[in-house]
Design an enzyme around this catalytic site. Structure first.
Site, PDB file in Angstrom:
ATOM      1  N   LYS A  45       0.817  -1.216   0.000  1.00 26.77           N
ATOM      2  CA  LYS A  45       0.000   0.000   0.000  1.00 26.77           C
ATOM      3  C   LYS A  45       0.849   1.264   0.000  1.00 26.77           C
ATOM      4  O   LYS A  45       0.461   2.265  -0.610  1.00 26.77           O
ATOM      5  CB  LYS A  45      -0.960   0.014   1.192  1.00 26.77           C
ATOM      6  CG  LYS A  45      -0.309   0.192   2.553  1.00 26.77           C
ATOM      7  CD  LYS A  45      -1.350   0.246   3.648  1.00 26.77           C
ATOM      8  CE  LYS A  45      -0.716   0.404   5.023  1.00 26.77           C
ATOM      9  NZ  LYS A  45      -0.016   1.679   5.165  1.00 26.77           N
ATOM     10  N   THR A  46       2.004   1.241   0.673  1.00 20.41           N
ATOM     11  CA  THR A  46       2.857   2.440   0.682  1.00 20.41           C
ATOM     12  C   THR A  46       3.352   2.757  -0.722  1.00 20.41           C
ATOM     13  O   THR A  46       3.410   3.922  -1.126  1.00 20.41           O
ATOM     14  CB  THR A  46       4.053   2.240   1.638  1.00 20.41           C
ATOM     15  OG1 THR A  46       3.574   1.915   2.940  1.00 20.41           O
ATOM     16  CG2 THR A  46       4.892   3.511   1.705  1.00 20.41           C
ATOM     17  N   ASP A 231      -3.992   7.441   4.661  1.00 23.08           N
ATOM     18  CA  ASP A 231      -3.459   6.113   4.939  1.00 23.08           C
ATOM     19  C   ASP A 231      -4.094   5.567   6.210  1.00 23.08           C
ATOM     20  O   ASP A 231      -4.525   6.334   7.085  1.00 23.08           O
ATOM     21  CB  ASP A 231      -1.934   6.210   5.097  1.00 23.08           C
ATOM     22  CG  ASP A 231      -1.261   4.848   5.104  1.00 23.08           C
ATOM     23  OD1 ASP A 231      -1.913   3.854   4.728  1.00 23.08           O
ATOM     24  OD2 ASP A 231      -0.076   4.783   5.481  1.00 23.08           O
ATOM     25  N   GLU A 232      -4.163   4.246   6.334  1.00 16.58           N
ATOM     26  CA  GLU A 232      -4.698   3.585   7.537  1.00 16.58           C
ATOM     27  C   GLU A 232      -6.079   4.150   7.904  1.00 16.58           C
ATOM     28  O   GLU A 232      -6.353   4.496   9.056  1.00 16.58           O
ATOM     29  CB  GLU A 232      -3.733   3.748   8.719  1.00 16.58           C
ATOM     30  CG  GLU A 232      -2.316   3.255   8.452  1.00 16.58           C
ATOM     31  CD  GLU A 232      -2.202   1.740   8.422  1.00 16.58           C
ATOM     32  OE1 GLU A 232      -3.243   1.062   8.495  1.00 16.58           O
ATOM     33  OE2 GLU A 232      -1.075   1.240   8.318  1.00 16.58           O
ATOM     34  N   GLN A 262      -7.366  -4.845  10.021  1.00 17.85           N
ATOM     35  CA  GLN A 262      -6.312  -4.344  10.897  1.00 17.85           C
ATOM     36  C   GLN A 262      -6.792  -3.155  11.740  1.00 17.85           C
ATOM     37  O   GLN A 262      -5.982  -2.356  12.208  1.00 17.85           O
ATOM     38  CB  GLN A 262      -5.084  -3.953  10.076  1.00 17.85           C
ATOM     39  CG  GLN A 262      -4.455  -5.127   9.350  1.00 17.85           C
ATOM     40  CD  GLN A 262      -3.161  -4.750   8.655  1.00 17.85           C
ATOM     41  OE1 GLN A 262      -2.160  -4.435   9.293  1.00 17.85           O
ATOM     42  NE2 GLN A 262      -3.169  -4.794   7.331  1.00 17.85           N
ATOM     43  N   ARG A 615       2.699  -9.916  10.675  1.00 14.47           N
ATOM     44  CA  ARG A 615       3.997  -9.230  10.782  1.00 14.47           C
ATOM     45  C   ARG A 615       5.126 -10.161  10.341  1.00 14.47           C
ATOM     46  O   ARG A 615       6.246  -9.721  10.094  1.00 14.47           O
ATOM     47  CB  ARG A 615       4.279  -8.785  12.227  1.00 14.47           C
ATOM     48  CG  ARG A 615       3.317  -7.787  12.871  1.00 14.47           C
ATOM     49  CD  ARG A 615       2.994  -6.618  11.991  1.00 14.47           C
ATOM     50  NE  ARG A 615       1.787  -6.890  11.207  1.00 14.47           N
ATOM     51  CZ  ARG A 615       1.424  -6.185  10.152  1.00 14.47           C
ATOM     52  NH1 ARG A 615       2.192  -5.203   9.722  1.00 14.47           N
ATOM     53  NH2 ARG A 615       0.313  -6.459   9.502  1.00 14.47           N
TER      54      ARG A 615
END
Length: 767
Positions: A45-46, A231-232, A262, A615
């Protein structure tokens, strides 16, 4: 000679779209109208956010018309670096990329006068806010034992996140705690206003107030920020949601990136409805799913997917990967939390020594901070360096808070909280009585406390020495404040000013290692001011203080440090490691006991487990302890229900002769756990092509096992005993449990009656 100049940024611009998969490319090219990007864990996504900005710039959008909002300074910094790599430094520097708080705080400094603040307002962090709450409670005579200040501050923050003001909160109060919180909330707001200060929540609320009260300002920023990216998005609260909707109104060129799976910050105000209802808010929104995972193995991804599918409230997606199958997910079954920690440390030690791994490759995640102690002890015994994310931040240390308070007072003399913190750091002979006279005078005159210091001649109750001390302090602050106003170098001013406070000299005279460390910390702050000034076109002390105030714990993390990382699962979001341990998978601990009867809370716990699993890149270990000390007593635990949600063919278990209890869903087809014990010696299984180190540690702590469960103890009722934690007590009774364990009931002098398992209590008979 013809000289050809090659613009590498342009060359990169022409190629970057080729690096994207079809879904990513679709998200990057959608520039007009609302866009929801559902980005699964490890789906890049980044890169999508970065390349979308680069694509907008290539299509002719002016950099200052792009607003990219993140949740950490670290994420914003990484985004800017990537943009610069693709488009060049100049364009990247003009894009508005930063956290909600940093961007809004910057805008509020431009518009502060519209809200009756000055542009030099202070920003209070959580500790500063708590200090204000405590002072208010003391002045109102409220018991901090009956009403803990942290809980009061939390209720105030929660109300602000929901955009509930003090008057509305008071009207809704339904019990004594809420009614008293309402009274404190009202005074808290008055105190902040008097100090020309905002807390974190105020930065969001004041941005909304500004946009609501002044349509011309709202229109100005709508035209300025023609393209908004968030973002997020699943972590936004109601205030952030409201501000974004207002700024995006009209053009509706808003792209949000997030993963409802998330969403793990409900406890601090995050509202999962914001992402779940995005298509209701923007009916013509385009939706793009990023489902290809680039991070994890198939085995890890299968475990994550099987867990999160149990949640009912979610956006549909299925993660997939072209990575290898990888190793199975290993489940570590331990007697107690100390053995659990020791096994984790031994696995890490063996991987480092036998497979030449780096310590930075390993992360141990846990549900509560209290779990870190056993892990720290085990890592120290194994001579493994570690770092704790979310521990004592550099900027939370006392000497650093003192320095920052001095600097805040320099730019904002209305900040009475900062003044009170540092007035006797070092001592200036102004005791509590003298300060009380000055505070009373400031209250009567409705002026900041610093102004009372400047008008000491009007406070007759002050003794001559106190009057001179207060006047000298005020003159000292004003002398340096005038230099700031004249625009002199903030680095030179800060160095001379902090030296002149006397703090560094006091530490030098102590001549202790602790004092030397504190002195070095102060010097580091001054160096940071220099670094800040070197990277800013127009450096100001206000700007530096804002940057520090809005830093998150994750921003302090040094990913390059070669050390094992310990952190809570909440702190781990956004990070990745080759090998991850998720410790403490026990009912009542993870998921927490309070979530059992609340479906929404249970789903959030499951999302937190999903975050922990995802993670991991190569190896994932899940561990639980049969026994764990909680609230001072040894508790017996069942394995977490989350373990049953992972397909059995994805897990590797071994039961071991020492472990009576098996997983609730265990059957004959499930492999036995890989931890084995024979006659107090711990052994490894036969080596495989990729060895897994499943022996329990061979260190001094476990060189001798606890005595057998069924051996009869030599402690009898009526004896006096000593316990390492509870002190001296008298044995009331000794009984054998059905499990074969011997239990004593002891009446302790200091802590009352306790039930203790004798094989662990280590009671010393003293009479």
């Amino acid at each position: 000679m013809n000289i050809i100049i090659v613009n590498h940024a342009d060359e990169t611009m022409s190629d970057f779209l080729q690096e994207l998969n079809p879904s990513q490319l679709k998200a990057v090219r959608h520039t007009e109208g609302p866009l929801l990007i559902i980005a699964g864990a490890g789906s890049g996504k980044t890169r999508v956010l970065t390349y979308r900005i680069a694509y907008l710039l290539r299509e002719g959008v002016a950099p200052h018309q792009i607003l990219a909002l993140t949740f950490t300074n670290k994420a914003a910094g990484e985004m800017k670096e990537r943009i610069a790599h693709v488009t060049g430094e100049r364009a990247a520097s003009q894009v508005w990329a930063g956290t909600f708080h940093s961007i809004f705080a910057r805008l509020l400094r431009y518009e502060a006068e519209h809200l009756d603040y000055t542009s030099s307002y202070s920003i209070y962090d959580a500790e500063d806010s708590l200090s204000v709450v405590k002072n208010i409670m003391n002045s109102m005579g409220y018991s901090q034992q009956q009403f803990p200040p942290q809980a009061v501050r939390g209720r105030i923050s929660s109300a602000k996140n929901q955009m509930i003001g003090p008057r509305e909160y008071a009207a809704q109060a339904s019990n004594l705690a809420e009614r008293q919180t309402a009274e404190i909330y009202i005074r808290y707001e008055e105190r902040l206003r008097a100090n020309n200060a905002m807390d974190f929540d105020d930065i969001l609320l004041n941005m909304i107030r500004l946009l609501q009260r002044y349509p011309e300002i709202l229109q100005k920023y709508r035209e300025r920020f023609r393209y908004i990216m968030v973002d997020e998005y699943q972590d936004t609260n109601r205030a952030q949601y409201t501000a974004i909707r207002m700024l995006a109104g009209g053009h509706n060129n808003i792209a949000v990136v997030g993963d409802d799976a998330q969403s793990i910050y409900k406890w601090r105000g995050a509202d999962i409805r914001n992402i779940l209802d995005f298509q209701k808010d923007y009916p013509n929104a385009e939706t793009v799913k990023l489902e290809r995972n680039y991070r994890s193995t198939k085995a890890i991804l299968a475990a994550a997917d099987s867990v999160i599918k149990r949640n009912k409230r979610q956006l549909d997606k299925t993660l997939w990967t072209e990575n290898s199958d990888g190793e199975p997910v290993r489940v570590i079954q331990a007697w107690d939390d100390r053995q659990e920690a020791a096994q984790i440390a031994e696995i890490i030690r063996c991987e480092i020594s036998e497979n030449f791994r780096n310590m930075r490759d390993f992360a141990v995640l846990y549900r509560t901070n209290a779990q870190s102690q056993a892990l720290e002890d085990a890592l120290r015994r194994a001579s493994l360096r570690y770092t704790i994310v979310g521990g004592m931040s550099f900027y939370k240390r006392k000497e650093i808070k003192d320095v920052l308070s001095y600097l805040r007072l320099l730019v904002n003399q209305s900040d009475s909280e900062s003044l009170l913190r540092i007035i006797n750091e070092p001592s200036r002979g102004l005791g509590s009585v003298s300060l009380g006279y000055l505070q009373d005078f400031a209250t009567r005159e409705n002026i900041p406390l610093f102004e009372a210091f400047m008008r000491v001649a009007d406070v007759p109750a002050l003794m001559p020495r106190a009057r001179k001390s207060a006047a000298d302090f005020a003159a000292f602050i004003r002398r340096f404040a005038e230099r700031v106003q004249r625009g002199e170098s903030i680095v030179e001013i800060a160095v001379e000013y902090i030296e002149a406070t006397g703090m560094p000299n006091v530490l030098r005279e102590e001549r202790t290692d602790e004092a030397e460390d504190r002195l070095r910390n102060i010097e580091r702050v001054l160096s940071n001011i220099g670094e800040y000034a070197a990277h800013e076109d127009n450096p100001t002390l206000e700007g530096f203080l804002q940057q520090i105030s809005l830093a998150a714990d994750i921003d302090d993390t040094d990913a390059s440090a070669n050390a094992v990382t310990l952190m809570t699962l909440h702190s781990a979001k956004g990070l990745e490691f080759p090998t991850v341990f998720v410790a403490g998978l026990e009912q009542g601990l993870f998921p927490l006991a309070r979530t059992e009867n609340d479906p929404d809370e249970k789903e959030e716990e499951r999302r937190l487990f999903y975050v922990g699993i995802t993670r991991a890149c190569k190896q994932l270990f899940l561990s639980y302890a049969e026994r764990r000390f909680r609230f001072g007593e040894l508790a017996f635990n069942e394995p977490s229900c989350f373990l049953d949600e992972i397909p059995s063919d994805t897990l590797e278990w071994k039961r071991g002769d020492s472990l009576r209890r098996t997983p609730k869903s265990a059957d004959a087809s499930r492999p036995a756990p890989f931890i084995t014990r024979h006659n107090s010696q711990f052994t490894k299984p036969a080596r495989t092509e990729k060895p897994f180190y499943d022996d329990i540690p061979r260190n001094e702590s476990y060189s001798q096992l606890p005595p057998p469960a069924n051996s009869r103890p030599n402690i009898r009722a009526g004896q006096r005993v000593r316990h390492a934690q509870f002190g001296i007590g008298t044995v009331n009774s000794v009984v054998e449990r059905t499990s074969g364990e011997w239990q004593a009931v002891v009446q302790f002098q200091n802590v009352g009656r306790k039930q203790l398992l004798l094989r662990y209590a280590k009671l010393e008979i003293i009479g």
